[in-house]
Scaffold this motif. Structure first.
Motif, mmCIF file in Angstrom:
data_model
loop_
_atom_site.group_PDB
_atom_site.id
_atom_site.type_symbol
_atom_site.label_atom_id
_atom_site.label_comp_id
_atom_site.label_asym_id
_atom_site.label_seq_id
_atom_site.Cartn_x
_atom_site.Cartn_y
_atom_site.Cartn_z
ATOM 1 N N GLY A 98 -10.036 -0.416 17.540
ATOM 2 C CA GLY A 98 -9.733 -1.794 17.890
ATOM 3 C C GLY A 98 -9.936 -2.763 16.752
ATOM 4 N N THR A 99 -9.319 -3.909 16.901
ATOM 5 C CA THR A 99 -9.478 -4.978 15.930
ATOM 6 C C THR A 99 -9.238 -6.318 16.614
ATOM 7 O OG1 THR A 99 -8.882 -5.702 13.705
ATOM 8 C CG2 THR A 99 -7.075 -4.992 15.131
ATOM 9 N N GLU A 100 -9.879 -7.340 16.096
ATOM 10 C CA GLU A 100 -9.691 -8.693 16.599
ATOM 11 C C GLU A 100 -8.644 -9.373 15.737
ATOM 12 O OE1 GLU A 100 -9.932 -12.929 16.501
ATOM 13 O OE2 GLU A 100 -10.835 -11.752 14.910
ATOM 14 N N ILE A 101 -7.654 -9.949 16.384
ATOM 15 C CA ILE A 101 -6.611 -10.684 15.674
ATOM 16 C C ILE A 101 -6.299 -11.940 16.471
ATOM 17 C CG2 ILE A 101 -4.195 -10.664 14.917
ATOM 18 C CD1 ILE A 101 -4.517 -7.646 14.449
ATOM 19 N N ASP A 102 -6.449 -13.065 15.825
ATOM 20 C CA ASP A 102 -6.033 -14.336 16.415
ATOM 21 C C ASP A 102 -6.705 -14.606 17.755
ATOM 22 O OD1 ASP A 102 -4.555 -16.707 16.161
ATOM 23 O OD2 ASP A 102 -2.880 -15.898 17.324
ATOM 24 N N GLY A 103 -7.980 -14.213 17.892
ATOM 25 C CA GLY A 103 -8.731 -14.487 19.107
ATOM 26 C C GLY A 103 -8.545 -13.466 20.215
ATOM 27 N N VAL A 107 -6.840 -3.026 21.373
ATOM 28 C CA VAL A 107 -7.669 -1.835 21.477
ATOM 29 C C VAL A 107 -6.843 -0.650 21.966
ATOM 30 C CG1 VAL A 107 -9.707 -0.847 22.615
ATOM 31 C CG2 VAL A 107 -9.669 -3.277 22.057
ATOM 32 N N VAL A 108 -7.131 0.507 21.388
ATOM 33 C CA VAL A 108 -6.675 1.769 21.967
ATOM 34 C C VAL A 108 -7.942 2.502 22.383
ATOM 35 C CG1 VAL A 108 -5.482 3.965 21.624
ATOM 36 C CG2 VAL A 108 -4.625 1.886 20.488
ATOM 37 N N THR A 109 -8.071 2.734 23.686
ATOM 38 C CA THR A 109 -9.189 3.498 24.224
ATOM 39 C C THR A 109 -8.706 4.926 24.433
ATOM 40 O OG1 THR A 109 -9.986 1.536 25.387
ATOM 41 C CG2 THR A 109 -10.876 3.668 26.090
ATOM 42 N N GLU A 110 -9.441 5.879 23.882
ATOM 43 C CA GLU A 110 -9.096 7.285 24.068
ATOM 44 C C GLU A 110 -10.174 7.950 24.911
ATOM 45 O OE1 GLU A 110 -7.725 11.239 21.574
ATOM 46 O OE2 GLU A 110 -8.925 9.717 20.515
ATOM 47 N N HIS A 161 -18.900 3.795 28.984
ATOM 48 C CA HIS A 161 -19.038 3.884 27.532
ATOM 49 C C HIS A 161 -20.470 3.489 27.183
ATOM 50 C CE1 HIS A 161 -14.655 4.051 27.299
ATOM 51 N NE2 HIS A 161 -14.645 3.026 28.124
ATOM 52 N N ASP A 162 -21.208 4.388 26.573
ATOM 53 C CA ASP A 162 -22.605 4.087 26.251
ATOM 54 C C ASP A 162 -22.746 3.201 25.016
ATOM 55 O OD1 ASP A 162 -21.814 6.038 24.479
ATOM 56 O OD2 ASP A 162 -23.423 7.432 24.950
ATOM 57 N N GLU A 163 -21.678 2.983 24.322
ATOM 58 C CA GLU A 163 -21.665 2.026 23.208
ATOM 59 C C GLU A 163 -20.494 1.082 23.442
ATOM 60 O OE1 GLU A 163 -21.741 3.864 19.357
ATOM 61 O OE2 GLU A 163 -23.120 5.416 20.037
ATOM 62 N N TYR A 164 -20.771 -0.182 23.524
ATOM 63 C CA TYR A 164 -19.732 -1.156 23.847
ATOM 64 C C TYR A 164 -19.281 -1.989 22.652
ATOM 65 C CZ TYR A 164 -23.670 -4.359 23.769
ATOM 66 O OH TYR A 164 -24.758 -5.069 23.377
ATOM 67 N N GLU A 165 -20.003 -1.927 21.558
ATOM 68 C CA GLU A 165 -19.753 -2.831 20.438
ATOM 69 C C GLU A 165 -18.335 -2.745 19.882
ATOM 70 O OE1 GLU A 165 -22.352 -0.788 20.713
ATOM 71 O OE2 GLU A 165 -24.123 -2.063 20.756
ATOM 72 N N LEU A 166 -17.758 -1.542 19.840
ATOM 73 C CA LEU A 166 -16.414 -1.410 19.284
ATOM 74 C C LEU A 166 -15.354 -2.092 20.148
ATOM 75 C CD1 LEU A 166 -16.489 2.277 18.002
ATOM 76 C CD2 LEU A 166 -16.542 0.168 16.648
ATOM 77 N N PHE A 167 -15.653 -2.307 21.407
ATOM 78 C CA PHE A 167 -14.710 -3.002 22.277
ATOM 79 C C PHE A 167 -14.717 -4.515 22.040
ATOM 80 C CE2 PHE A 167 -15.463 0.898 24.664
ATOM 81 C CZ PHE A 167 -14.183 1.240 25.049
ATOM 82 N N VAL A 168 -15.767 -5.013 21.427
ATOM 83 C CA VAL A 168 -15.893 -6.460 21.263
ATOM 84 C C VAL A 168 -16.098 -6.880 19.815
ATOM 85 C CG1 VAL A 168 -16.754 -6.768 23.602
ATOM 86 C CG2 VAL A 168 -18.381 -6.423 21.745
#
Length: 172
Positions: A98-103, A107-110, A161-168
Motif C-alpha cells: 500500500g501507499t498513501e497518495i493525495d490523502g 492498498v492490495v491486501t493478499e 491482521h496482527d499488524e495494522y501499520e501497513l494499512f495506514v
C-alpha cells in the motif's frame, strides 16, 4: 450560485481528482494486483482477485457490533468466487502492499493459504480523512480486520491482521 460550493471545500476538490492523481493511483493499484497475481501463478499458486466496489473504514463505535477495520463491499458477481475460495481456518497469512497518495490509501491486501498455495488479492482504496476511528480501534486492539461483504450487508468473511501499520502508513 452553486458553482463556488466545491471551491470552498478543499476536500471536495481532492475527491473530484482534477489532475487525475487518484485515477492514476487506482490504475497502478490494479496493475500491481495483477503483477502480484501473475507472480504467484508463475509459482504454481491458485490466485483470485476480488476488486472491492467500495471500501469503508469502520471503527468500534460505528454500528451495533464491535466489528472494525476495512470493510470491502464486493459486487454480486464476485460473491461466489470469494465464498468458493475463502476459508478463515485455511487462510492464515497475509501481505499488504500500500501507499498513501493525495490523502487516500491505495492498498492490495493478499490473504494467503500457505498449505494449498492459494491467494486472494483485494485491491482497494479508502479516504484517510475518514479513518481516524478505525485507526484508534486498531491501536486499542493491536490488530486490524479485513471484512468482505455484499452490497446488502452480508458478511462473507473476515480476517484478523496482527499488524495494522501497513494499512495506514504513509508511503508504505
Amino acid at each position: 450560485m452553486h458553482d463556488d460550493i466545491g471551491a470552498a471545500d478543499p476536500g471536495s476538490l481532492r475527491r473530484r481528482d482534477p489532475q487525475g492523481i487518484q485515477t492514476d493511483a487506482w490504475k497502478q493499484t490494479l496493475e500491481d494486483a495483477e503483477a502480484i497475481a501473475q507472480e504467484r501463478r508463475d509459482e504454481g499458486w491458485e490466485v483470485v482477485t476480488i476488486v472491492a466496489a467500495h471500501t469503508d473504514t469502520v471503527s468500534r463505535d460505528m454500528g451495533g457490533d464491535d466489528r472494525f477495520g476495512l470493510v470491502h463491499v464486493i459486487p454480486n458477481n464476485y460473491v461466489e468466487t470469494f465464498t468458493d475460495v475463502f476459508d478463515s481456518d485455511e487462510f492464515t497469512e497475509y501481505l499488504v502492499y500500500g501507499t498513501e497518495i493525495d490523502g487516500f490509501m491505495f492498498v492490495v491486501t493478499e490473504l494467503i493459504d500457505p498449505e494449498t498455495e492459494r491467494s486472494i488479492l483485494i485491491p482497494s482504496r479508502y479516504d484517510l480523512a475518514r479513518a481516524d476511528g478505525m485507526i484508534t480501534s486498531a491501536e486499542d486492539e493491536d490488530a486490524l480486520y479485513t471484512h468482505v461483504k455484499t452490497i446488502d450487508g452480508t458478511i462473507l468473511g473476515s480476517f484478523e491482521h496482527d499488524e495494522y501499520e501497513l494499512f495506514v502508513a504513509r508511503n508504505a
